[in-house]
Design an enzyme around this catalytic site. Structure first.
Site, PDB file in Angstrom:
ATOM      1  N   SER A 194       0.802  -1.228   0.000  1.00  0.00           N
ATOM      2  CA  SER A 194       0.000   0.000   0.000  1.00  0.00           C
ATOM      3  C   SER A 194       0.832   1.275   0.000  1.00  0.00           C
ATOM      4  O   SER A 194       0.268   2.377  -0.041  1.00  0.00           O
ATOM      5  CB  SER A 194      -0.923   0.010   1.220  1.00  0.00           C
ATOM      6  OG  SER A 194      -1.837  -1.047   1.129  1.00  0.00           O
TER       7      SER A 194
ATOM      8  N   CYS B 121     -16.046  -9.403  17.268  1.00  0.00           N
ATOM      9  CA  CYS B 121     -17.319  -8.774  16.861  1.00  0.00           C
ATOM     10  C   CYS B 121     -18.549  -9.495  17.411  1.00  0.00           C
ATOM     11  O   CYS B 121     -19.489  -8.865  17.903  1.00  0.00           O
ATOM     12  CB  CYS B 121     -17.382  -8.710  15.336  1.00  0.00           C
ATOM     13  SG  CYS B 121     -16.641 -10.124  14.490  1.00  0.00           S
TER      14      CYS B 121
ATOM     15  N   GLN C 190     -22.943 -14.901  10.537  1.00  0.00           N
ATOM     16  CA  GLN C 190     -21.951 -13.833  10.429  1.00  0.00           C
ATOM     17  C   GLN C 190     -21.682 -13.408   8.988  1.00  0.00           C
ATOM     18  O   GLN C 190     -21.534 -14.239   8.087  1.00  0.00           O
ATOM     19  CB  GLN C 190     -20.630 -14.274  11.097  1.00  0.00           C
ATOM     20  CG  GLN C 190     -20.802 -14.521  12.584  1.00  0.00           C
ATOM     21  CD  GLN C 190     -19.513 -14.823  13.320  1.00  0.00           C
ATOM     22  OE1 GLN C 190     -19.512 -15.670  14.217  1.00  0.00           O
ATOM     23  NE2 GLN C 190     -18.410 -14.159  12.983  1.00  0.00           N
TER      24      GLN C 190
ATOM     25  N   HIS D  72     -23.744  -8.954  11.722  1.00  0.00           N
ATOM     26  CA  HIS D  72     -23.835 -10.295  12.294  1.00  0.00           C
ATOM     27  C   HIS D  72     -25.167 -10.413  13.042  1.00  0.00           C
ATOM     28  O   HIS D  72     -25.564  -9.498  13.756  1.00  0.00           O
ATOM     29  CB  HIS D  72     -22.722 -10.534  13.328  1.00  0.00           C
ATOM     30  CG  HIS D  72     -21.346 -10.655  12.756  1.00  0.00           C
ATOM     31  ND1 HIS D  72     -21.053 -10.653  11.407  1.00  0.00           N
ATOM     32  CD2 HIS D  72     -20.152 -10.798  13.395  1.00  0.00           C
ATOM     33  CE1 HIS D  72     -19.732 -10.788  11.246  1.00  0.00           C
ATOM     34  NE2 HIS D  72     -19.169 -10.875  12.426  1.00  0.00           N
TER      35      HIS D  72
HETATM   36  P1  NAP Z   1      -8.639  -6.611   5.483  1.00  0.00           P
HETATM   37  O1  NAP Z   1      -9.733  -5.845   4.850  1.00  0.00           O
HETATM   38  O2  NAP Z   1      -8.122  -7.810   4.813  1.00  0.00           O
HETATM   39  O3  NAP Z   1      -7.425  -5.602   5.785  1.00  0.00           O
HETATM   40  C1  NAP Z   1      -6.222  -6.051   6.302  1.00  0.00           C
HETATM   41  C2  NAP Z   1      -5.358  -4.858   6.660  1.00  0.00           C
HETATM   42  O4  NAP Z   1      -4.142  -5.327   7.251  1.00  0.00           O
HETATM   43  C3  NAP Z   1      -4.954  -4.031   5.462  1.00  0.00           C
HETATM   44  O5  NAP Z   1      -4.828  -2.688   5.820  1.00  0.00           O
HETATM   45  C4  NAP Z   1      -3.592  -4.627   5.124  1.00  0.00           C
HETATM   46  O6  NAP Z   1      -2.759  -3.753   4.410  1.00  0.00           O
HETATM   47  C5  NAP Z   1      -3.044  -4.849   6.514  1.00  0.00           C
HETATM   48  N1  NAP Z   1      -1.952  -5.806   6.471  1.00  0.00           N
HETATM   49  C6  NAP Z   1      -1.992  -7.079   6.022  1.00  0.00           C
HETATM   50  N2  NAP Z   1      -0.761  -7.632   6.079  1.00  0.00           N
HETATM   51  C7  NAP Z   1       0.061  -6.683   6.568  1.00  0.00           C
HETATM   52  C8  NAP Z   1       1.463  -6.632   6.840  1.00  0.00           C
HETATM   53  N3  NAP Z   1       2.255  -7.694   6.632  1.00  0.00           N
HETATM   54  N4  NAP Z   1       1.982  -5.489   7.346  1.00  0.00           N
HETATM   55  C9  NAP Z   1       1.203  -4.415   7.544  1.00  0.00           C
HETATM   56  N5  NAP Z   1      -0.117  -4.397   7.284  1.00  0.00           N
HETATM   57  C10 NAP Z   1      -0.685  -5.529   6.815  1.00  0.00           C
HETATM   58  O7  NAP Z   1      -9.054  -7.119   6.927  1.00  0.00           O
HETATM   59  P2  NAP Z   1      -9.986  -6.421   8.031  1.00  0.00           P
HETATM   60  O8  NAP Z   1     -11.345  -6.985   7.964  1.00  0.00           O
HETATM   61  O9  NAP Z   1      -9.818  -4.958   7.992  1.00  0.00           O
HETATM   62  O10 NAP Z   1      -9.364  -7.039   9.346  1.00  0.00           O
HETATM   63  C11 NAP Z   1      -8.109  -6.696   9.806  1.00  0.00           C
HETATM   64  C12 NAP Z   1      -7.876  -7.360  11.149  1.00  0.00           C
HETATM   65  O11 NAP Z   1      -8.768  -6.798  12.107  1.00  0.00           O
HETATM   66  C13 NAP Z   1      -8.204  -8.851  11.176  1.00  0.00           C
HETATM   67  O12 NAP Z   1      -7.127  -9.636  10.835  1.00  0.00           O
HETATM   68  C14 NAP Z   1      -8.617  -9.087  12.608  1.00  0.00           C
HETATM   69  O13 NAP Z   1      -7.463  -9.324  13.390  1.00  0.00           O
HETATM   70  C15 NAP Z   1      -9.206  -7.783  12.996  1.00  0.00           C
HETATM   71  N6  NAP Z   1     -10.677  -7.840  12.992  1.00  0.00           N
HETATM   72  C16 NAP Z   1     -11.298  -7.825  14.181  1.00  0.00           C
HETATM   73  C17 NAP Z   1     -12.649  -7.887  14.238  1.00  0.00           C
HETATM   74  C18 NAP Z   1     -13.313  -7.932  15.544  1.00  0.00           C
HETATM   75  O14 NAP Z   1     -14.029  -8.860  15.775  1.00  0.00           O
HETATM   76  N7  NAP Z   1     -13.127  -6.996  16.426  1.00  0.00           N
HETATM   77  C19 NAP Z   1     -13.412  -7.943  13.092  1.00  0.00           C
HETATM   78  C20 NAP Z   1     -12.771  -7.943  11.865  1.00  0.00           C
HETATM   79  C21 NAP Z   1     -11.388  -7.896  11.852  1.00  0.00           C
HETATM   80  P3  NAP Z   1      -2.643  -3.850   2.778  1.00  0.00           P
HETATM   81  O15 NAP Z   1      -3.866  -3.165   2.235  1.00  0.00           O
HETATM   82  O16 NAP Z   1      -1.392  -3.101   2.499  1.00  0.00           O
HETATM   83  O17 NAP Z   1      -2.575  -5.293   2.425  1.00  0.00           O
HETATM   84  N1  12T Z   2     -11.689 -14.840  11.718  1.00  0.00           N
HETATM   85  O1  12T Z   2     -11.251 -10.546  15.570  1.00  0.00           O
HETATM   86  O2  12T Z   2     -13.510 -14.263   9.980  1.00  0.00           O
HETATM   87  O3  12T Z   2     -10.742 -12.576  16.051  1.00  0.00           O
HETATM   88  O4  12T Z   2     -15.185 -13.052  10.665  1.00  0.00           O
HETATM   89  C1  12T Z   2     -12.989 -11.518  13.697  1.00  0.00           C
HETATM   90  C2  12T Z   2     -13.685 -11.950  12.595  1.00  0.00           C
HETATM   91  C3  12T Z   2     -11.433 -13.283  13.461  1.00  0.00           C
HETATM   92  C4  12T Z   2     -11.235 -11.744  15.306  1.00  0.00           C
HETATM   93  C5  12T Z   2     -14.032 -13.499  10.782  1.00  0.00           C
HETATM   94  C6  12T Z   2     -12.125 -13.738  12.363  1.00  0.00           C
HETATM   95  C7  12T Z   2     -11.901 -12.186  14.105  1.00  0.00           C
HETATM   96  C8  12T Z   2     -13.255 -13.053  11.936  1.00  0.00           C
END
Ligand code: NAP
Ligand code: 12T
Length: 357
Positions: A42, A132, A159, A266
């Site tokens: 990015s 979540c 979900q 969800h």
């Molecule tokens: P996503 O749309 O796939 O986005 C992933 C983000 O992580 C992008 O900004 C990506 O950057 C960055 N990333 C991936 N590999 C990286 C690396 N090696 N170094 C630096 N940045 C990196 O996923 P998302 O849904 O936003 O979720 C991101 C994370 O949030 C999940 O893995 C999870 O741990 C957490 N999450 C939590 C909840 C919750 O329940 N609270 C819900 C959803 C997600 P690039 O664009 O440069 O690839």
């Molecule tokens: N695998 O924050 O896939 O632990 O919907 C949240 C959502 C992990 C997390 C999903 C996941 C998390 C998902």
């Protein structure tokens, strides 16, 4: 520096990161300086914040000098690797991944439920945002728990794909488009089963898949990875995080987490066994007053919480409040929230607001 904070968003280009940026803007969080961090892929991209274009930088150990609050949503392995560096640089990390949630020195916070827990944030400099599915459930359970204690919860989730990230949102869209294209081109020869059994990657001509099976027109009882006891990690997060947030290690929880072809929101069917009897009217009264909760429960008029109604707002919706006919101390509920907002970004920014106070 003015009255505001220096904020870093790690994973700024992702589904959750993008929403964090929007929620910081919407809630007018006091930001003096903001840094957007993501992978090498990015670097060169720009993201807007309050009308200003800000270049994305590569997340690394030196990203956090001068940062007060670091919002992490770049996946668990990045959180494990970089959150300690951010904390060492003096930032308080609010981590969205599952990496730190069960660490006894890391508070696991839902501001409507256990805001007091942030007092332990200084132990490691990390606060964890719950899963979540857990967040929306405990927001509703808390006022009921305070009235009647809870012995046991049996929950099934429905979900949305956005929980998996941007790639999965695109994958559901692509599968639906592929289905519609075939429906058009094959006319009466079409069978709705035509996509099943066909490897999606083969049809598309390239091979990426967020899930091990087609998600369009399907339900996958599989979120995150399977563990030794037959439950998935996502299911065990609901068990362990609920106990930690409600500060009651004796609550028994059994969860089945299912991915459904919904983009945002969800839904959860929750059966609760209380220690004492609690009537439907009493429960409804408590939920009508509860912080962050909206009761939608008028079945005569077909009104109950829907994922499409939860989308893009921050309240947790609850309805179908009814007596469990198999258990005098039981209630059944249907709970829905936007998984990217209350389930992730909004909850994280609310935690930042607690810190700011
Ligand atoms: P996503 O749309 O796939 O986005 C992933 C983000 O992580 C992008 O900004 C990506 O950057 C960055 N990333 C991936 N590999 C990286 C690396 N090696 N170094 C630096 N940045 C990196 O996923 P998302 O849904 O936003 O979720 C991101 C994370 O949030 C999940 O893995 C999870 O741990 C957490 N999450 C939590 C909840 C919750 O329940 N609270 C819900 C959803 C997600 P690039 O664009 O440069 O690839
Ligand atoms: N695998 O924050 O896939 O632990 O919907 C949240 C959502 C992990 C997390 C999903 C996941 C998390 C998902």
């Amino acid at each position: 520096m003015g009255k505001g904070f220096s904020v870093a968003v790690a994973g700024a280009t992702g589904a959750v990161g993008q929403m964090m940026i929007r929620v910081l803007e919407e809630r007018n969080f006091p930001v003096d300086e903001i840094r957007f961090l993501a992978s090498e892929r990015s670097v060169g991209k720009k993201l807007r914040f309050r009308g200003e274009e800000i270049p994305v930088q590569k997340l690394d150990h030196n990203s956090f000098n001068g940062v007060d609050i670091a919002l992490f949503s770049a996946g668990g392995s990045r959180s494990l690797e970089f959150a300690p560096s951010a904390a060492k640089a003096g930032a308080t990390v609010i981590d969205n991944s599952s990496a730190w949630r069960m660490d006894p020195d890391v508070p696991l916070v839902v501001p409507e439920v256990n805001p007091h827990a942030i007092k332990d944030a200084s132990k490691k400099g990390i606060i964890a945002n719950p899963n979540c599915s857990t967040i929306q459930m405990v927001v509703v359970l808390k006022p009921l728990y305070d009235r009647a204690r809870i012995n046991r919860i049996v929950v099934s989730t429905y979900q949305a794909v956005s929980g998996t990230g941007l790639k999965a949102i695109r994958e559901l869209e692509d599968e639906i488009i592929l289905w519609a294209d075939r429906r058009k081109s094959e006319g009466d020869n079409w069978s709705p089963k035509a996509l099943s059994g066909v490897a999606y990657g083969e049809v598309k001509g390239y091979d990426y898949s967020a899930y091990p099976h087609q998600i369009a027109f399907n339900c996958l009882p599989h979120i995150d990875v399977f563990t030794e006891n037959g439950y998935t990690k996502e299911e065990m997060k609901m068990v362990n995080e609920t106990r930690k947030i409600l500060e009651d290690p004796d609550i028994r929880v059994s969860a089945t987490c299912v991915r459904v072809p919904v983009f945002y929101g969800h839904s959860e069917a929750v059966n609760i066994e209380f220690e004492r009897q609690i009537s439907v009217d009493e429960a409804r009264g408590l939920l009508e007053k509860a912080l962050g909760v909206k009761v939608i429960d008028d079945v005569q008029n077909n009104l109950y919480p829907l994922a499409l109604d939860a989308e893009d707002q921050d309240l947790t919706l609850v309805g179908r409040i009814r007596q469990d006919i198999s258990n005098e101390n039981g209630l059944d509920l249907w709970i829905v929230a936007d998984n990217i907002r209350k389930g992730a970004a909004t909850n994280a920014v609310q935690i930042a607001e607690l810190l700011a106070k």
